[in-house]
Design a protein around this motif. Structure first.
Motif, PDB file in Angstrom:
ATOM      1  N   ALA A  10       0.844  -1.226   0.143  1.00  0.00           N
ATOM      2  CA  ALA A  10       0.193  -0.076   0.059  1.00  0.00           C
ATOM      3  C   ALA A  10       0.900   1.233  -0.226  1.00  0.00           C
ATOM      4  CB  ALA A  10      -0.937   0.209   1.132  1.00  0.00           C
ATOM      5  N   ALA A  11       1.874   1.259   0.664  1.00  0.00           N
ATOM      6  CA  ALA A  11       2.985   2.469   0.720  1.00  0.00           C
ATOM      7  C   ALA A  11       3.468   2.736  -0.544  1.00  0.00           C
ATOM      8  CB  ALA A  11       3.960   2.165   2.020  1.00  0.00           C
ATOM      9  N   TYR A  12       3.964   1.642  -1.213  1.00  0.00           N
ATOM     10  CA  TYR A  12       4.543   1.682  -2.442  1.00  0.00           C
ATOM     11  C   TYR A  12       3.511   2.599  -3.418  1.00  0.00           C
ATOM     12  CZ  TYR A  12       6.801   0.820  -6.614  1.00  0.00           C
ATOM     13  OH  TYR A  12       7.398   0.825  -8.075  1.00  0.00           O
ATOM     14  N   GLY A  13       2.284   1.984  -3.359  1.00  0.00           N
ATOM     15  CA  GLY A  13       1.495   2.488  -4.439  1.00  0.00           C
ATOM     16  C   GLY A  13       0.901   3.952  -3.850  1.00  0.00           C
ATOM     17  N   LEU A  14       0.974   4.320  -2.817  1.00  0.00           N
ATOM     18  CA  LEU A  14       0.503   5.424  -2.281  1.00  0.00           C
ATOM     19  C   LEU A  14       1.593   6.409  -2.685  1.00  0.00           C
ATOM     20  CD1 LEU A  14      -1.377   4.952   0.903  1.00  0.00           C
ATOM     21  CD2 LEU A  14      -2.411   5.812  -1.050  1.00  0.00           C
ATOM     22  N   ARG A  15       2.831   6.011  -2.265  1.00  0.00           N
ATOM     23  CA  ARG A  15       4.063   6.986  -2.664  1.00  0.00           C
ATOM     24  C   ARG A  15       3.863   7.290  -4.233  1.00  0.00           C
ATOM     25  NH1 ARG A  15       9.085   4.550   0.780  1.00  0.00           N
ATOM     26  NH2 ARG A  15       7.952   4.146   2.641  1.00  0.00           N
ATOM     27  N   ALA A  16       3.872   6.128  -5.053  1.00  0.00           N
ATOM     28  CA  ALA A  16       3.888   6.189  -6.291  1.00  0.00           C
ATOM     29  C   ALA A  16       2.637   7.321  -6.820  1.00  0.00           C
ATOM     30  CB  ALA A  16       3.814   5.152  -7.246  1.00  0.00           C
ATOM     31  N   ARG A  17       1.692   7.332  -6.411  1.00  0.00           N
ATOM     32  CA  ARG A  17       0.555   8.120  -6.677  1.00  0.00           C
ATOM     33  C   ARG A  17       0.864   9.381  -6.311  1.00  0.00           C
ATOM     34  NH1 ARG A  17      -4.868   8.652  -5.118  1.00  0.00           N
ATOM     35  NH2 ARG A  17      -4.873   6.805  -3.683  1.00  0.00           N
ATOM     36  N   ALA A  18       1.635   9.841  -5.081  1.00  0.00           N
ATOM     37  CA  ALA A  18       1.821  11.103  -4.442  1.00  0.00           C
ATOM     38  C   ALA A  18       2.608  11.622  -5.777  1.00  0.00           C
ATOM     39  CB  ALA A  18       2.279  10.971  -3.345  1.00  0.00           C
ATOM     40  N   PHE A 320      -6.452  12.839  -0.102  1.00  0.00           N
ATOM     41  CA  PHE A 320      -5.499  11.805  -0.099  1.00  0.00           C
ATOM     42  C   PHE A 320      -4.877  11.542   1.167  1.00  0.00           C
ATOM     43  CE2 PHE A 320      -0.822  10.999  -1.242  1.00  0.00           C
ATOM     44  CZ  PHE A 320      -0.984   9.870  -1.924  1.00  0.00           C
ATOM     45  N   PHE A 321      -4.620  12.767   2.297  1.00  0.00           N
ATOM     46  CA  PHE A 321      -4.257  12.462   3.436  1.00  0.00           C
ATOM     47  C   PHE A 321      -5.108  11.402   4.202  1.00  0.00           C
ATOM     48  CE2 PHE A 321      -3.967  13.805   8.062  1.00  0.00           C
ATOM     49  CZ  PHE A 321      -2.706  13.379   8.320  1.00  0.00           C
ATOM     50  N   LEU A 322      -6.363  11.606   4.338  1.00  0.00           N
ATOM     51  CA  LEU A 322      -7.238  10.823   4.912  1.00  0.00           C
ATOM     52  C   LEU A 322      -7.216   9.355   4.247  1.00  0.00           C
ATOM     53  CD1 LEU A 322     -10.322  13.171   5.218  1.00  0.00           C
ATOM     54  CD2 LEU A 322      -9.018  12.182   7.123  1.00  0.00           C
ATOM     55  N   GLU A 323      -7.052   9.144   2.971  1.00  0.00           N
ATOM     56  CA  GLU A 323      -6.810   7.886   2.410  1.00  0.00           C
ATOM     57  C   GLU A 323      -5.544   7.219   2.978  1.00  0.00           C
ATOM     58  OE1 GLU A 323      -6.202   5.754  -1.982  1.00  0.00           O
ATOM     59  OE2 GLU A 323      -6.731   7.907  -1.832  1.00  0.00           O
ATOM     60  N   CYS A 324      -4.631   7.975   2.839  1.00  0.00           N
ATOM     61  CA  CYS A 324      -3.265   7.311   3.216  1.00  0.00           C
ATOM     62  C   CYS A 324      -3.446   6.991   4.811  1.00  0.00           C
ATOM     63  CB  CYS A 324      -2.103   8.345   3.180  1.00  0.00           C
ATOM     64  SG  CYS A 324      -1.689   8.681   1.491  1.00  0.00           S
ATOM     65  N   VAL A 325      -4.030   7.717   5.653  1.00  0.00           N
ATOM     66  CA  VAL A 325      -4.361   7.401   6.918  1.00  0.00           C
ATOM     67  C   VAL A 325      -5.061   5.971   7.324  1.00  0.00           C
ATOM     68  CG1 VAL A 325      -5.486   8.275   9.384  1.00  0.00           C
ATOM     69  CG2 VAL A 325      -4.268  10.030   7.901  1.00  0.00           C
ATOM     70  N   GLU A 326      -6.127   5.877   6.473  1.00  0.00           N
ATOM     71  CA  GLU A 326      -7.022   4.845   6.680  1.00  0.00           C
ATOM     72  C   GLU A 326      -6.051   3.531   6.154  1.00  0.00           C
ATOM     73  OE1 GLU A 326     -11.183   2.967   4.740  1.00  0.00           O
ATOM     74  OE2 GLU A 326     -10.267   4.931   3.969  1.00  0.00           O
ATOM     75  N   ALA A 327      -5.163   3.836   5.067  1.00  0.00           N
ATOM     76  CA  ALA A 327      -4.174   2.481   4.606  1.00  0.00           C
ATOM     77  C   ALA A 327      -3.199   2.253   5.739  1.00  0.00           C
ATOM     78  CB  ALA A 327      -3.716   2.993   3.332  1.00  0.00           C
ATOM     79  N   TYR A 328      -2.662   3.207   6.455  1.00  0.00           N
ATOM     80  CA  TYR A 328      -1.400   3.021   7.146  1.00  0.00           C
ATOM     81  C   TYR A 328      -2.048   2.584   8.883  1.00  0.00           C
ATOM     82  CZ  TYR A 328       1.297   4.824   3.349  1.00  0.00           C
ATOM     83  OH  TYR A 328       1.894   5.225   2.158  1.00  0.00           O
ATOM     84  N   VAL A 329      -2.659   3.600   9.319  1.00  0.00           N
ATOM     85  CA  VAL A 329      -2.986   3.675  10.769  1.00  0.00           C
ATOM     86  C   VAL A 329      -4.080   2.281  11.206  1.00  0.00           C
ATOM     87  CG1 VAL A 329      -3.920   4.911  12.539  1.00  0.00           C
ATOM     88  CG2 VAL A 329      -2.571   6.035  10.890  1.00  0.00           C
ATOM     89  N   PRO A 330      -3.496   1.688  12.284  1.00  0.00           N
ATOM     90  CA  PRO A 330      -4.251   0.793  12.534  1.00  0.00           C
ATOM     91  C   PRO A 330      -5.669   1.095  13.078  1.00  0.00           C
ATOM     92  CG  PRO A 330      -2.207   0.596  13.697  1.00  0.00           C
ATOM     93  CD  PRO A 330      -2.223   1.777  12.869  1.00  0.00           C
ATOM     94  N   ALA A 331      -6.888   0.271  12.876  1.00  0.00           N
ATOM     95  CA  ALA A 331      -8.341   0.576  13.122  1.00  0.00           C
ATOM     96  C   ALA A 331      -8.461   0.868  14.480  1.00  0.00           C
ATOM     97  CB  ALA A 331      -9.003  -0.510  12.543  1.00  0.00           C
ATOM     98  N   GLY A 332      -9.120   2.125  14.898  1.00  0.00           N
ATOM     99  CA  GLY A 332      -9.465   2.299  16.077  1.00  0.00           C
ATOM    100  C   GLY A 332      -8.490   3.424  16.862  1.00  0.00           C
ATOM    101  N   ARG A 333      -7.541   3.635  16.057  1.00  0.00           N
ATOM    102  CA  ARG A 333      -6.431   4.464  16.788  1.00  0.00           C
ATOM    103  C   ARG A 333      -6.828   6.041  16.688  1.00  0.00           C
ATOM    104  NH1 ARG A 333      -1.525   2.725  18.980  1.00  0.00           N
ATOM    105  NH2 ARG A 333      -2.074   4.667  19.998  1.00  0.00           N
ATOM    106  N   VAL A 334      -7.213   6.376  15.409  1.00  0.00           N
ATOM    107  CA  VAL A 334      -7.867   7.706  15.203  1.00  0.00           C
ATOM    108  C   VAL A 334      -9.020   7.664  14.593  1.00  0.00           C
ATOM    109  CG1 VAL A 334      -5.134   8.533  15.042  1.00  0.00           C
ATOM    110  CG2 VAL A 334      -6.653   8.004  12.824  1.00  0.00           C
ATOM    111  N   THR A 335      -9.740   8.790  14.739  1.00  0.00           N
ATOM    112  CA  THR A 335     -11.090   8.915  14.087  1.00  0.00           C
ATOM    113  C   THR A 335     -10.930  10.314  13.472  1.00  0.00           C
ATOM    114  OG1 THR A 335     -12.180   7.363  15.668  1.00  0.00           O
ATOM    115  CG2 THR A 335     -13.439   8.876  14.307  1.00  0.00           C
ATOM    116  N   SER A 336     -11.307  10.764  12.297  1.00  0.00           N
ATOM    117  CA  SER A 336     -11.544  12.113  11.680  1.00  0.00           C
ATOM    118  C   SER A 336     -12.808  12.732  12.298  1.00  0.00           C
ATOM    119  CB  SER A 336     -11.764  11.731  10.354  1.00  0.00           C
ATOM    120  OG  SER A 336     -11.748  13.422   9.721  1.00  0.00           O
ATOM    121  N   VAL A 337     -12.608  13.911  12.862  1.00  0.00           N
ATOM    122  CA  VAL A 337     -13.379  14.556  13.216  1.00  0.00           C
ATOM    123  C   VAL A 337     -13.953  15.897  12.087  1.00  0.00           C
ATOM    124  CG1 VAL A 337     -13.383  14.376  15.594  1.00  0.00           C
ATOM    125  CG2 VAL A 337     -12.289  16.331  14.609  1.00  0.00           C
TER     126      VAL A 337
END
Length: 413
Positions: A10-18, A320-337
């Motif tokens: 996922a990181a490779y794909g997101l870095r390439a897209r960035a 894009f940032f929110l997409e990367c957070v969803e891809a990288y951050v373990p579920a339940g650790r952060v919630t977007s407000v």
């Protein structure tokens, strides 16, 4: 496939897209106009980065304009007309015509001027001032003081409830365009129309929207507005704020702070006060010239920039940032407000996170600079003139690394 392998893929794909997004970004070259290091600066919603040409311009103000010309600079260097001249440069960024914005004083002082003047324009029989209950604290403090001065009553109300709270006693509604904690964008056109339908005046705080998205003050019939210049406008720490007065209200604008700078004949030194015409009525005392001219120089980075392009990149960056957070951050650790809907989002992402303070501290130590709002909100401001998609990807990746090092106290509620 292991979780680690999945994350790496996922990181490779997101870095390439960035990289592709940055290569196609029409605003990418603007980054070179700012003094930045190798880190990721996501706190431009608190203090904008320094434009690289500003120090030389300020040096000229200090050594030539002040050091050599001295008092002559009020005329020869244009010091006297700076508040209106710089206001006219800010005007296109907030959708205002020339002659409707004056620069000077702090945001708080301008909120005071605007609320008191609006209450006076509203007239007798209207004795309520509606205030955004979620507003930046100072706005509430100032509005309460204005109410005491004018004999009005403060009515705190959530922005969504403003239409139902308006009535025949409402004089003024003081509202924030973007919530400083969550990044929620409020409906300026709709709320302004509702305020007007009730016969009241709308005063808007633009601190977290000017320079990040279209505002449309003239188009939407806003009565008065205020804003700071040290966030998305990059005017520098403590840079002077500005006051917008709609043309239709300028003749009736009765400032609670009538200073000699807003007098029709400032050098007449008469004991009686006669206000000047136009936006000059918003001036008070001698302007802070060094800070004001620093701001004027900083505004050069906006030459040739369309606010619509800034808004488009802002939304793409935060998506894009929110997409990367969803891809990288373990579920339940952060919630977007911060709202997912573009129509309700400013130019920041706010994440609820237990242990927010140590998390932000470690992020900053690793070169990702955001800020927080206690007790549990991480704020990341995306300034499209100098933040890129690779920055967004890196910030999310480092956030995930930091959260991996700090034990979770449990899923967020």
């Amino acid at each position: 496939m292991s979780e680690t392998t999945t994350t790496t893929t996922a990181a490779y794909g997101l870095r390439a897209r960035a990289a592709r997004l940055d290569a196609a970004d029409p605003l990418a070259a603007r980054r070179d106009l700012f003094a930045l290091d190798d880190g990721v600066y996501l706190d431009g919603n608190s203090l904008g980065a320094l434009p690289v040409h500003v120090p030389a311009r300020v040096q000229d103000v200090l050594t030539r304009q002040w050091g050599e010309l001295r008092i002559r600079s009020w005329d020869e260097s244009g010091w006297w007309t700076a508040p209106e001249r710089i206001g006219d440069r800010i005007a296109p960024l907030v959708g205002a015509a020339a002659g409707r914005i004056v620069v000077g004083d702090s945001t708080s002082v301008n909120v005071f001027k605007a609320v008191v003047a609006a209450a006076r324009i509203a007239g007798e029989g209207r004795d309520e001032i509606l205030v955004d209950a979620t507003t930046f604290p100072t706005d509430g403090y100032i509005a309460a003081s204005a109410a005491r001065l004018t004999g009005h009553r403060i009515v705190p109300v959530a922005p969504a409830d403003v239409p139902s709270a308006l009535g025949p006693r409402t004089a003024v509604a003081l509202l924030n365009h973007v919530d400083y904690r969550s990044g929620r964008l409020h409906d300026l056109p709709g709320l302004t129309a509702a305020v007007h339908a009730a016969g009241a005046l709308a005063v808007w705080d633009l601190c977290h929207s000017a320079g990040a998205l279209p505002v449309g003050l003239d188009e939407h019939g806003v009565d008065l507005a205020v804003g700071c210049t040290y966030k998305y406008l990059n005017g520098g720490p403590g840079a002077p704020a500005y006051l917008y007065v709609a043309e239709r209200h300028q003749a009736a604008f009765d400032s609670p702070l009538p200073g000699w700078n807003s007098h029709a004949d400032p050098f007449g030194m008469t004991p009686g006060y006669t206000p000047a015409d136009g936006s000059v009525r918003g001036r008070v005392g001698t302007p802070d010239i060094v800070s004001m001219l620093t701001l004027e120089a900083a505004l050069d980075v906006w030459d040739g920039v369309e606010v619509a392009a800034v808004r488009a990149k802002s939304l793409a960056l935060t998506d894009f940032f929110l997409e990367c957070v969803e891809a990288y951050v373990p579920a339940g650790r952060v919630t977007s407000v911060t709202p997912a809907a573009h129509a309700e989002r400013g130019s920041q992402v706010a994440l609820r996170c237990d242990a927010a303070e140590p998390v932000m501290r470690r992020l900053i130590e690793r070169g990702v600079v955001g800020d927080l709002r206690r007790p549990d909100v991480l704020r990341f401001g995306f300034t499209p003139l100098y933040v890129g998609f690779a920055d967004a990807e890196r910030a999310a990746r480092v956030l995930a690394e930091v959260l991996g090092e700090i034990p979770s106290p449990g899923p967020l509620a």
